[in-house]
Design a protein around this motif. Structure first.
Motif, PDB file in Angstrom:
ATOM      1  N   PRO A 102       0.832  -1.205   0.000  1.00  0.00           N
ATOM      2  CA  PRO A 102       0.000   0.000   0.000  1.00  0.00           C
ATOM      3  C   PRO A 102       0.865   1.253   0.000  1.00  0.00           C
ATOM      4  O   PRO A 102       1.900   1.299   0.679  1.00  0.00           O
ATOM      5  N   PHE A 103       0.441   2.263  -0.753  1.00  0.00           N
ATOM      6  CA  PHE A 103       1.250   3.474  -0.767  1.00  0.00           C
ATOM      7  C   PHE A 103       1.246   4.181   0.579  1.00  0.00           C
ATOM      8  O   PHE A 103       2.198   4.875   0.928  1.00  0.00           O
ATOM      9  N   ASN A 104       0.170   3.983   1.382  1.00  0.00           N
ATOM     10  CA  ASN A 104       0.174   4.511   2.744  1.00  0.00           C
ATOM     11  C   ASN A 104       1.143   3.699   3.593  1.00  0.00           C
ATOM     12  O   ASN A 104       1.066   2.470   3.611  1.00  0.00           O
ATOM     13  N   ILE A 105       2.026   4.348   4.299  1.00  0.00           N
ATOM     14  CA  ILE A 105       2.854   3.667   5.294  1.00  0.00           C
ATOM     15  C   ILE A 105       2.166   3.839   6.639  1.00  0.00           C
ATOM     16  O   ILE A 105       1.860   4.961   7.055  1.00  0.00           O
ATOM     17  N   ALA A 106       1.895   2.732   7.318  1.00  0.00           N
ATOM     18  CA  ALA A 106       1.129   2.771   8.558  1.00  0.00           C
ATOM     19  C   ALA A 106       1.749   1.831   9.580  1.00  0.00           C
ATOM     20  O   ALA A 106       2.276   0.781   9.232  1.00  0.00           O
ATOM     21  N   CYS A 107       1.654   2.233  10.838  1.00  0.00           N
ATOM     22  CA  CYS A 107       2.303   1.460  11.900  1.00  0.00           C
ATOM     23  C   CYS A 107       1.429   0.326  12.414  1.00  0.00           C
ATOM     24  O   CYS A 107       1.940  -0.649  12.967  1.00  0.00           O
ATOM     25  N   GLY A 108       0.096   0.445  12.289  1.00  0.00           N
ATOM     26  CA  GLY A 108      -0.805  -0.569  12.809  1.00  0.00           C
ATOM     27  C   GLY A 108      -1.018  -0.498  14.305  1.00  0.00           C
ATOM     28  O   GLY A 108      -1.769  -1.316  14.859  1.00  0.00           O
ATOM     29  N   ARG A 109      -0.406   0.460  14.969  1.00  0.00           N
ATOM     30  CA  ARG A 109      -0.427   0.534  16.422  1.00  0.00           C
ATOM     31  C   ARG A 109      -1.144   1.771  16.959  1.00  0.00           C
ATOM     32  O   ARG A 109      -1.623   1.780  18.096  1.00  0.00           O
ATOM     33  N   CYS A 110      -1.166   2.843  16.176  1.00  0.00           N
ATOM     34  CA  CYS A 110      -1.686   4.121  16.680  1.00  0.00           C
ATOM     35  C   CYS A 110      -3.212   4.141  16.619  1.00  0.00           C
ATOM     36  O   CYS A 110      -3.859   3.253  16.060  1.00  0.00           O
ATOM     37  N   ARG A 111      -3.774   5.187  17.193  1.00  0.00           N
ATOM     38  CA  ARG A 111      -5.230   5.342  17.250  1.00  0.00           C
ATOM     39  C   ARG A 111      -5.862   5.307  15.863  1.00  0.00           C
ATOM     40  O   ARG A 111      -6.879   4.631  15.646  1.00  0.00           O
ATOM     41  N   ASN A 112      -5.280   6.017  14.917  1.00  0.00           N
ATOM     42  CA  ASN A 112      -5.874   6.074  13.583  1.00  0.00           C
ATOM     43  C   ASN A 112      -5.783   4.740  12.862  1.00  0.00           C
ATOM     44  O   ASN A 112      -6.736   4.301  12.203  1.00  0.00           O
ATOM     45  N   CYS A 113      -4.630   4.083  12.946  1.00  0.00           N
ATOM     46  CA  CYS A 113      -4.491   2.778  12.291  1.00  0.00           C
ATOM     47  C   CYS A 113      -5.492   1.776  12.848  1.00  0.00           C
ATOM     48  O   CYS A 113      -6.104   1.005  12.098  1.00  0.00           O
ATOM     49  N   LYS A 114      -5.681   1.786  14.170  1.00  0.00           N
ATOM     50  CA  LYS A 114      -6.614   0.844  14.774  1.00  0.00           C
ATOM     51  C   LYS A 114      -8.049   1.128  14.366  1.00  0.00           C
ATOM     52  O   LYS A 114      -8.904   0.237  14.407  1.00  0.00           O
ATOM     53  N   ALA A 115      -8.320   2.363  13.946  1.00  0.00           N
ATOM     54  CA  ALA A 115      -9.649   2.714  13.454  1.00  0.00           C
ATOM     55  C   ALA A 115      -9.792   2.450  11.960  1.00  0.00           C
ATOM     56  O   ALA A 115     -10.849   2.711  11.382  1.00  0.00           O
ATOM     57  N   GLY A 116      -8.728   1.953  11.313  1.00  0.00           N
ATOM     58  CA  GLY A 116      -8.762   1.700   9.874  1.00  0.00           C
ATOM     59  C   GLY A 116      -8.359   2.875   9.027  1.00  0.00           C
ATOM     60  O   GLY A 116      -8.413   2.810   7.804  1.00  0.00           O
ATOM     61  N   ASP A 117      -7.927   3.960   9.667  1.00  0.00           N
ATOM     62  CA  ASP A 117      -7.524   5.163   8.934  1.00  0.00           C
ATOM     63  C   ASP A 117      -6.017   5.153   8.702  1.00  0.00           C
ATOM     64  O   ASP A 117      -5.270   6.008   9.199  1.00  0.00           O
ATOM     65  N   THR A 118      -5.573   4.178   7.926  1.00  0.00           N
ATOM     66  CA  THR A 118      -4.141   3.985   7.718  1.00  0.00           C
ATOM     67  C   THR A 118      -3.505   5.090   6.880  1.00  0.00           C
ATOM     68  O   THR A 118      -2.282   5.181   6.806  1.00  0.00           O
ATOM     69  N   HIS A 119      -4.328   5.934   6.265  1.00  0.00           N
ATOM     70  CA  HIS A 119      -3.802   7.051   5.477  1.00  0.00           C
ATOM     71  C   HIS A 119      -3.360   8.221   6.353  1.00  0.00           C
ATOM     72  O   HIS A 119      -2.718   9.147   5.850  1.00  0.00           O
ATOM     73  N   ILE A 120      -3.703   8.190   7.632  1.00  0.00           N
ATOM     74  CA  ILE A 120      -3.299   9.267   8.537  1.00  0.00           C
ATOM     75  C   ILE A 120      -2.664   8.670   9.793  1.00  0.00           C
ATOM     76  O   ILE A 120      -2.951   9.078  10.920  1.00  0.00           O
ATOM     77  N   CYS A 121      -1.778   7.686   9.597  1.00  0.00           N
ATOM     78  CA  CYS A 121      -1.017   7.100  10.700  1.00  0.00           C
ATOM     79  C   CYS A 121      -0.269   8.196  11.452  1.00  0.00           C
ATOM     80  O   CYS A 121       0.301   9.115  10.859  1.00  0.00           O
ATOM     81  N   GLU A 122      -0.249   8.086  12.768  1.00  0.00           N
ATOM     82  CA  GLU A 122       0.349   9.122  13.605  1.00  0.00           C
ATOM     83  C   GLU A 122       1.824   8.888  13.913  1.00  0.00           C
ATOM     84  O   GLU A 122       2.460   9.758  14.510  1.00  0.00           O
ATOM     85  N   ARG A 123       2.398   7.751  13.490  1.00  0.00           N
ATOM     86  CA  ARG A 123       3.730   7.395  13.978  1.00  0.00           C
ATOM     87  C   ARG A 123       4.810   7.314  12.908  1.00  0.00           C
ATOM     88  O   ARG A 123       5.994   7.212  13.235  1.00  0.00           O
TER      89      ARG A 123
END
Length: 405
Positions: A102-123
């Protein structure tokens, strides 16, 4: 250790093939890397050998000099390839796996990733929410228009193809899962496309064509694609879309000529901030023209999906306000018609597994729809130049000569 040739932005209109160095499990300092990210360990990452790595319209914005991208930035965020190394903290992904990145890089751990918003990962990006490969202000992660690329949080991010042989047979279709297919689909989902919808899609570039295919998958009754480029409109007609040549007039009038009414149920902006005007204004840039036209053309209570890119800094804008991302949008019109607006990058992981199954089970031929055209890495400059001239193609770079002819 192998080398790593990569396509790098070197200034407005200039891309060059450079030696980027073989990736390590650390984010090295380099062009566009925030100081807080330089030297960041990536024990959770994998090194991928790209089989297909695409040229995107978002890359083209940078190459045109329409962003604040620094020279030397390695480009490419649409990556499909083979895992050749894994970091010590990787548990699921294995060497030899064929994967979509995926072009989005996401940590899978932050609040946004856990909500499925991997396009706005906080980490992954200390400058702002959201990270991506090879893109300005997206954390400094090197791009994948290269022979090798580091992909962080591999167990979370990488989509593994279940059957290698079957995947290679459909590799050009699967190559669209990294960005444009989910992005077009997201535009349609957020616009509310469903069975029986009438849909207007602004832009017949690869994302617009992917959105048109997605609207058909979602059951739209009529899909109208608008553009200034006749070759791209012909591509849309090739898989059953109605088309509107907006160089000849206002989109609402063209929609009325097709539907008998000047409005659609929902609309998708697949153009973004480098939009041109319509009709008599078609020869000049009008950055708010598409958004304003979609508000005029969408019925009251309708929804607008806006996956087209808008930026906060555009040094090449013709208007001073637009250089800072301020556009003359008729927001009062949208308010009066009770429109809903959905913006931002597509959270690819929300859709890519389902779209992979649609490809593997012959429900869609997305590579044909976008006219996927393969080039060796050495011809990346040609791909950028032809794409910039409006070629009705989606250019796919093949760094290792692995894509079947």
């Amino acid at each position: 250790m192998p080398g790593n040739r990569a396509v790098a932005y070197q200034g407005p209109g200039i891309v060059e093939l450079v030696d980027a160095g073989y990736p390590e499990f650390v984010l090295q300092d380099g062009p566009g890397v925030p100081p807080e990210n330089a030297g960041r360990p990536v024990r959770h990452g994998a090194i991928v050998r790209p089989i297909a790595t695409n040229i995107c319209g978002s890359d083209q914005h940078m190459v045109r000099g329409r962003t604040t991208a620094p020279p030397g930035l390695v480009l490419g965020h649409e990556i499909t390839g083979e895992v050749v190394e894994v970091g010590p903290d990787v548990e699921v992904v294995r060497i030899g796996d064929l994967v979509s990145v995926p072009f989005n890089i996401a940590c899978g751990r932050c609040r946004n990733c856990k909500a499925g918003d991997t396009h706005i990962c906080e980490r992954v990006n200390p400058q702002q929410p959201g990270g991506a490969y090879g893109y300005v202000d997206m954390g400094g992660w090197p791009g994948g228009q290269a022979e090798y690329v580091l992909t962080p949080y591999a167990d979370w991010n990488l989509l593994r193809f279940p059957d290698r042989e079957r995947a290679m047979e459909k590799i050009l279709d699967l190559a669209m899962l990294a960005d444009i297919f989910p992005t077009g689909y997201h535009g349609c989902v957020t616009a509310g496309v469903t069975t029986g919808s009438t849909v207007y899609i602004a832009g017949a570039g690869p994302v617009g064509l992917a959105a048109a295919v997605s609207a058909q998958l979602l059951g739209a009754a009529v899909v109208i694609v608008g553009d200034l480029n006749e070759q791209r409109l012909a591509q849309a007609r090739g898989f059953g879309c109605e088309t509107a040549d907006v160089s000849t007039g206002d989109p609402a009038d063209l929609v009325e000529a097709i539907l008998g009414v000047p409005e659609v149920d929902c609309a998708v902006d697949a153009v973004g901030f480098e939009a041109h005007g319509h009709g008599a204004d078609a020869g000049s840039e009008r950055p708010a023209s598409v958004l304003n036209a979609l508000m005029e053309t969408t019925r009251a209570g309708g929804r607008l999906g806006i996956p087209g890119l808008y930026v906060t800094g555009d040094p090449g804008a013709g208007e001073e306000a637009a250089r800072h991302g301020s556009l003359s949008i008729r927001f009062g019109l949208g308010w009066a018609k009770a429109h809903s607006f959905f913006t931002g990058q597509c959270p690819v992981m929300r859709y890519h597994r389902r779209l992979m199954e649609a490809i593997l089970n012959d429900r869609v031929r997305i590579a044909d729809a976008v006219n996927a055209t393969v080039l060796p890495l050495e011809e990346a400059r040609r791909g950028y130049e032809e794409f910039d001239r409006g070629a009705a193609r989606k250019y796919v770079l093949d760094p290792h000569g692995l894509i079947p002819s």
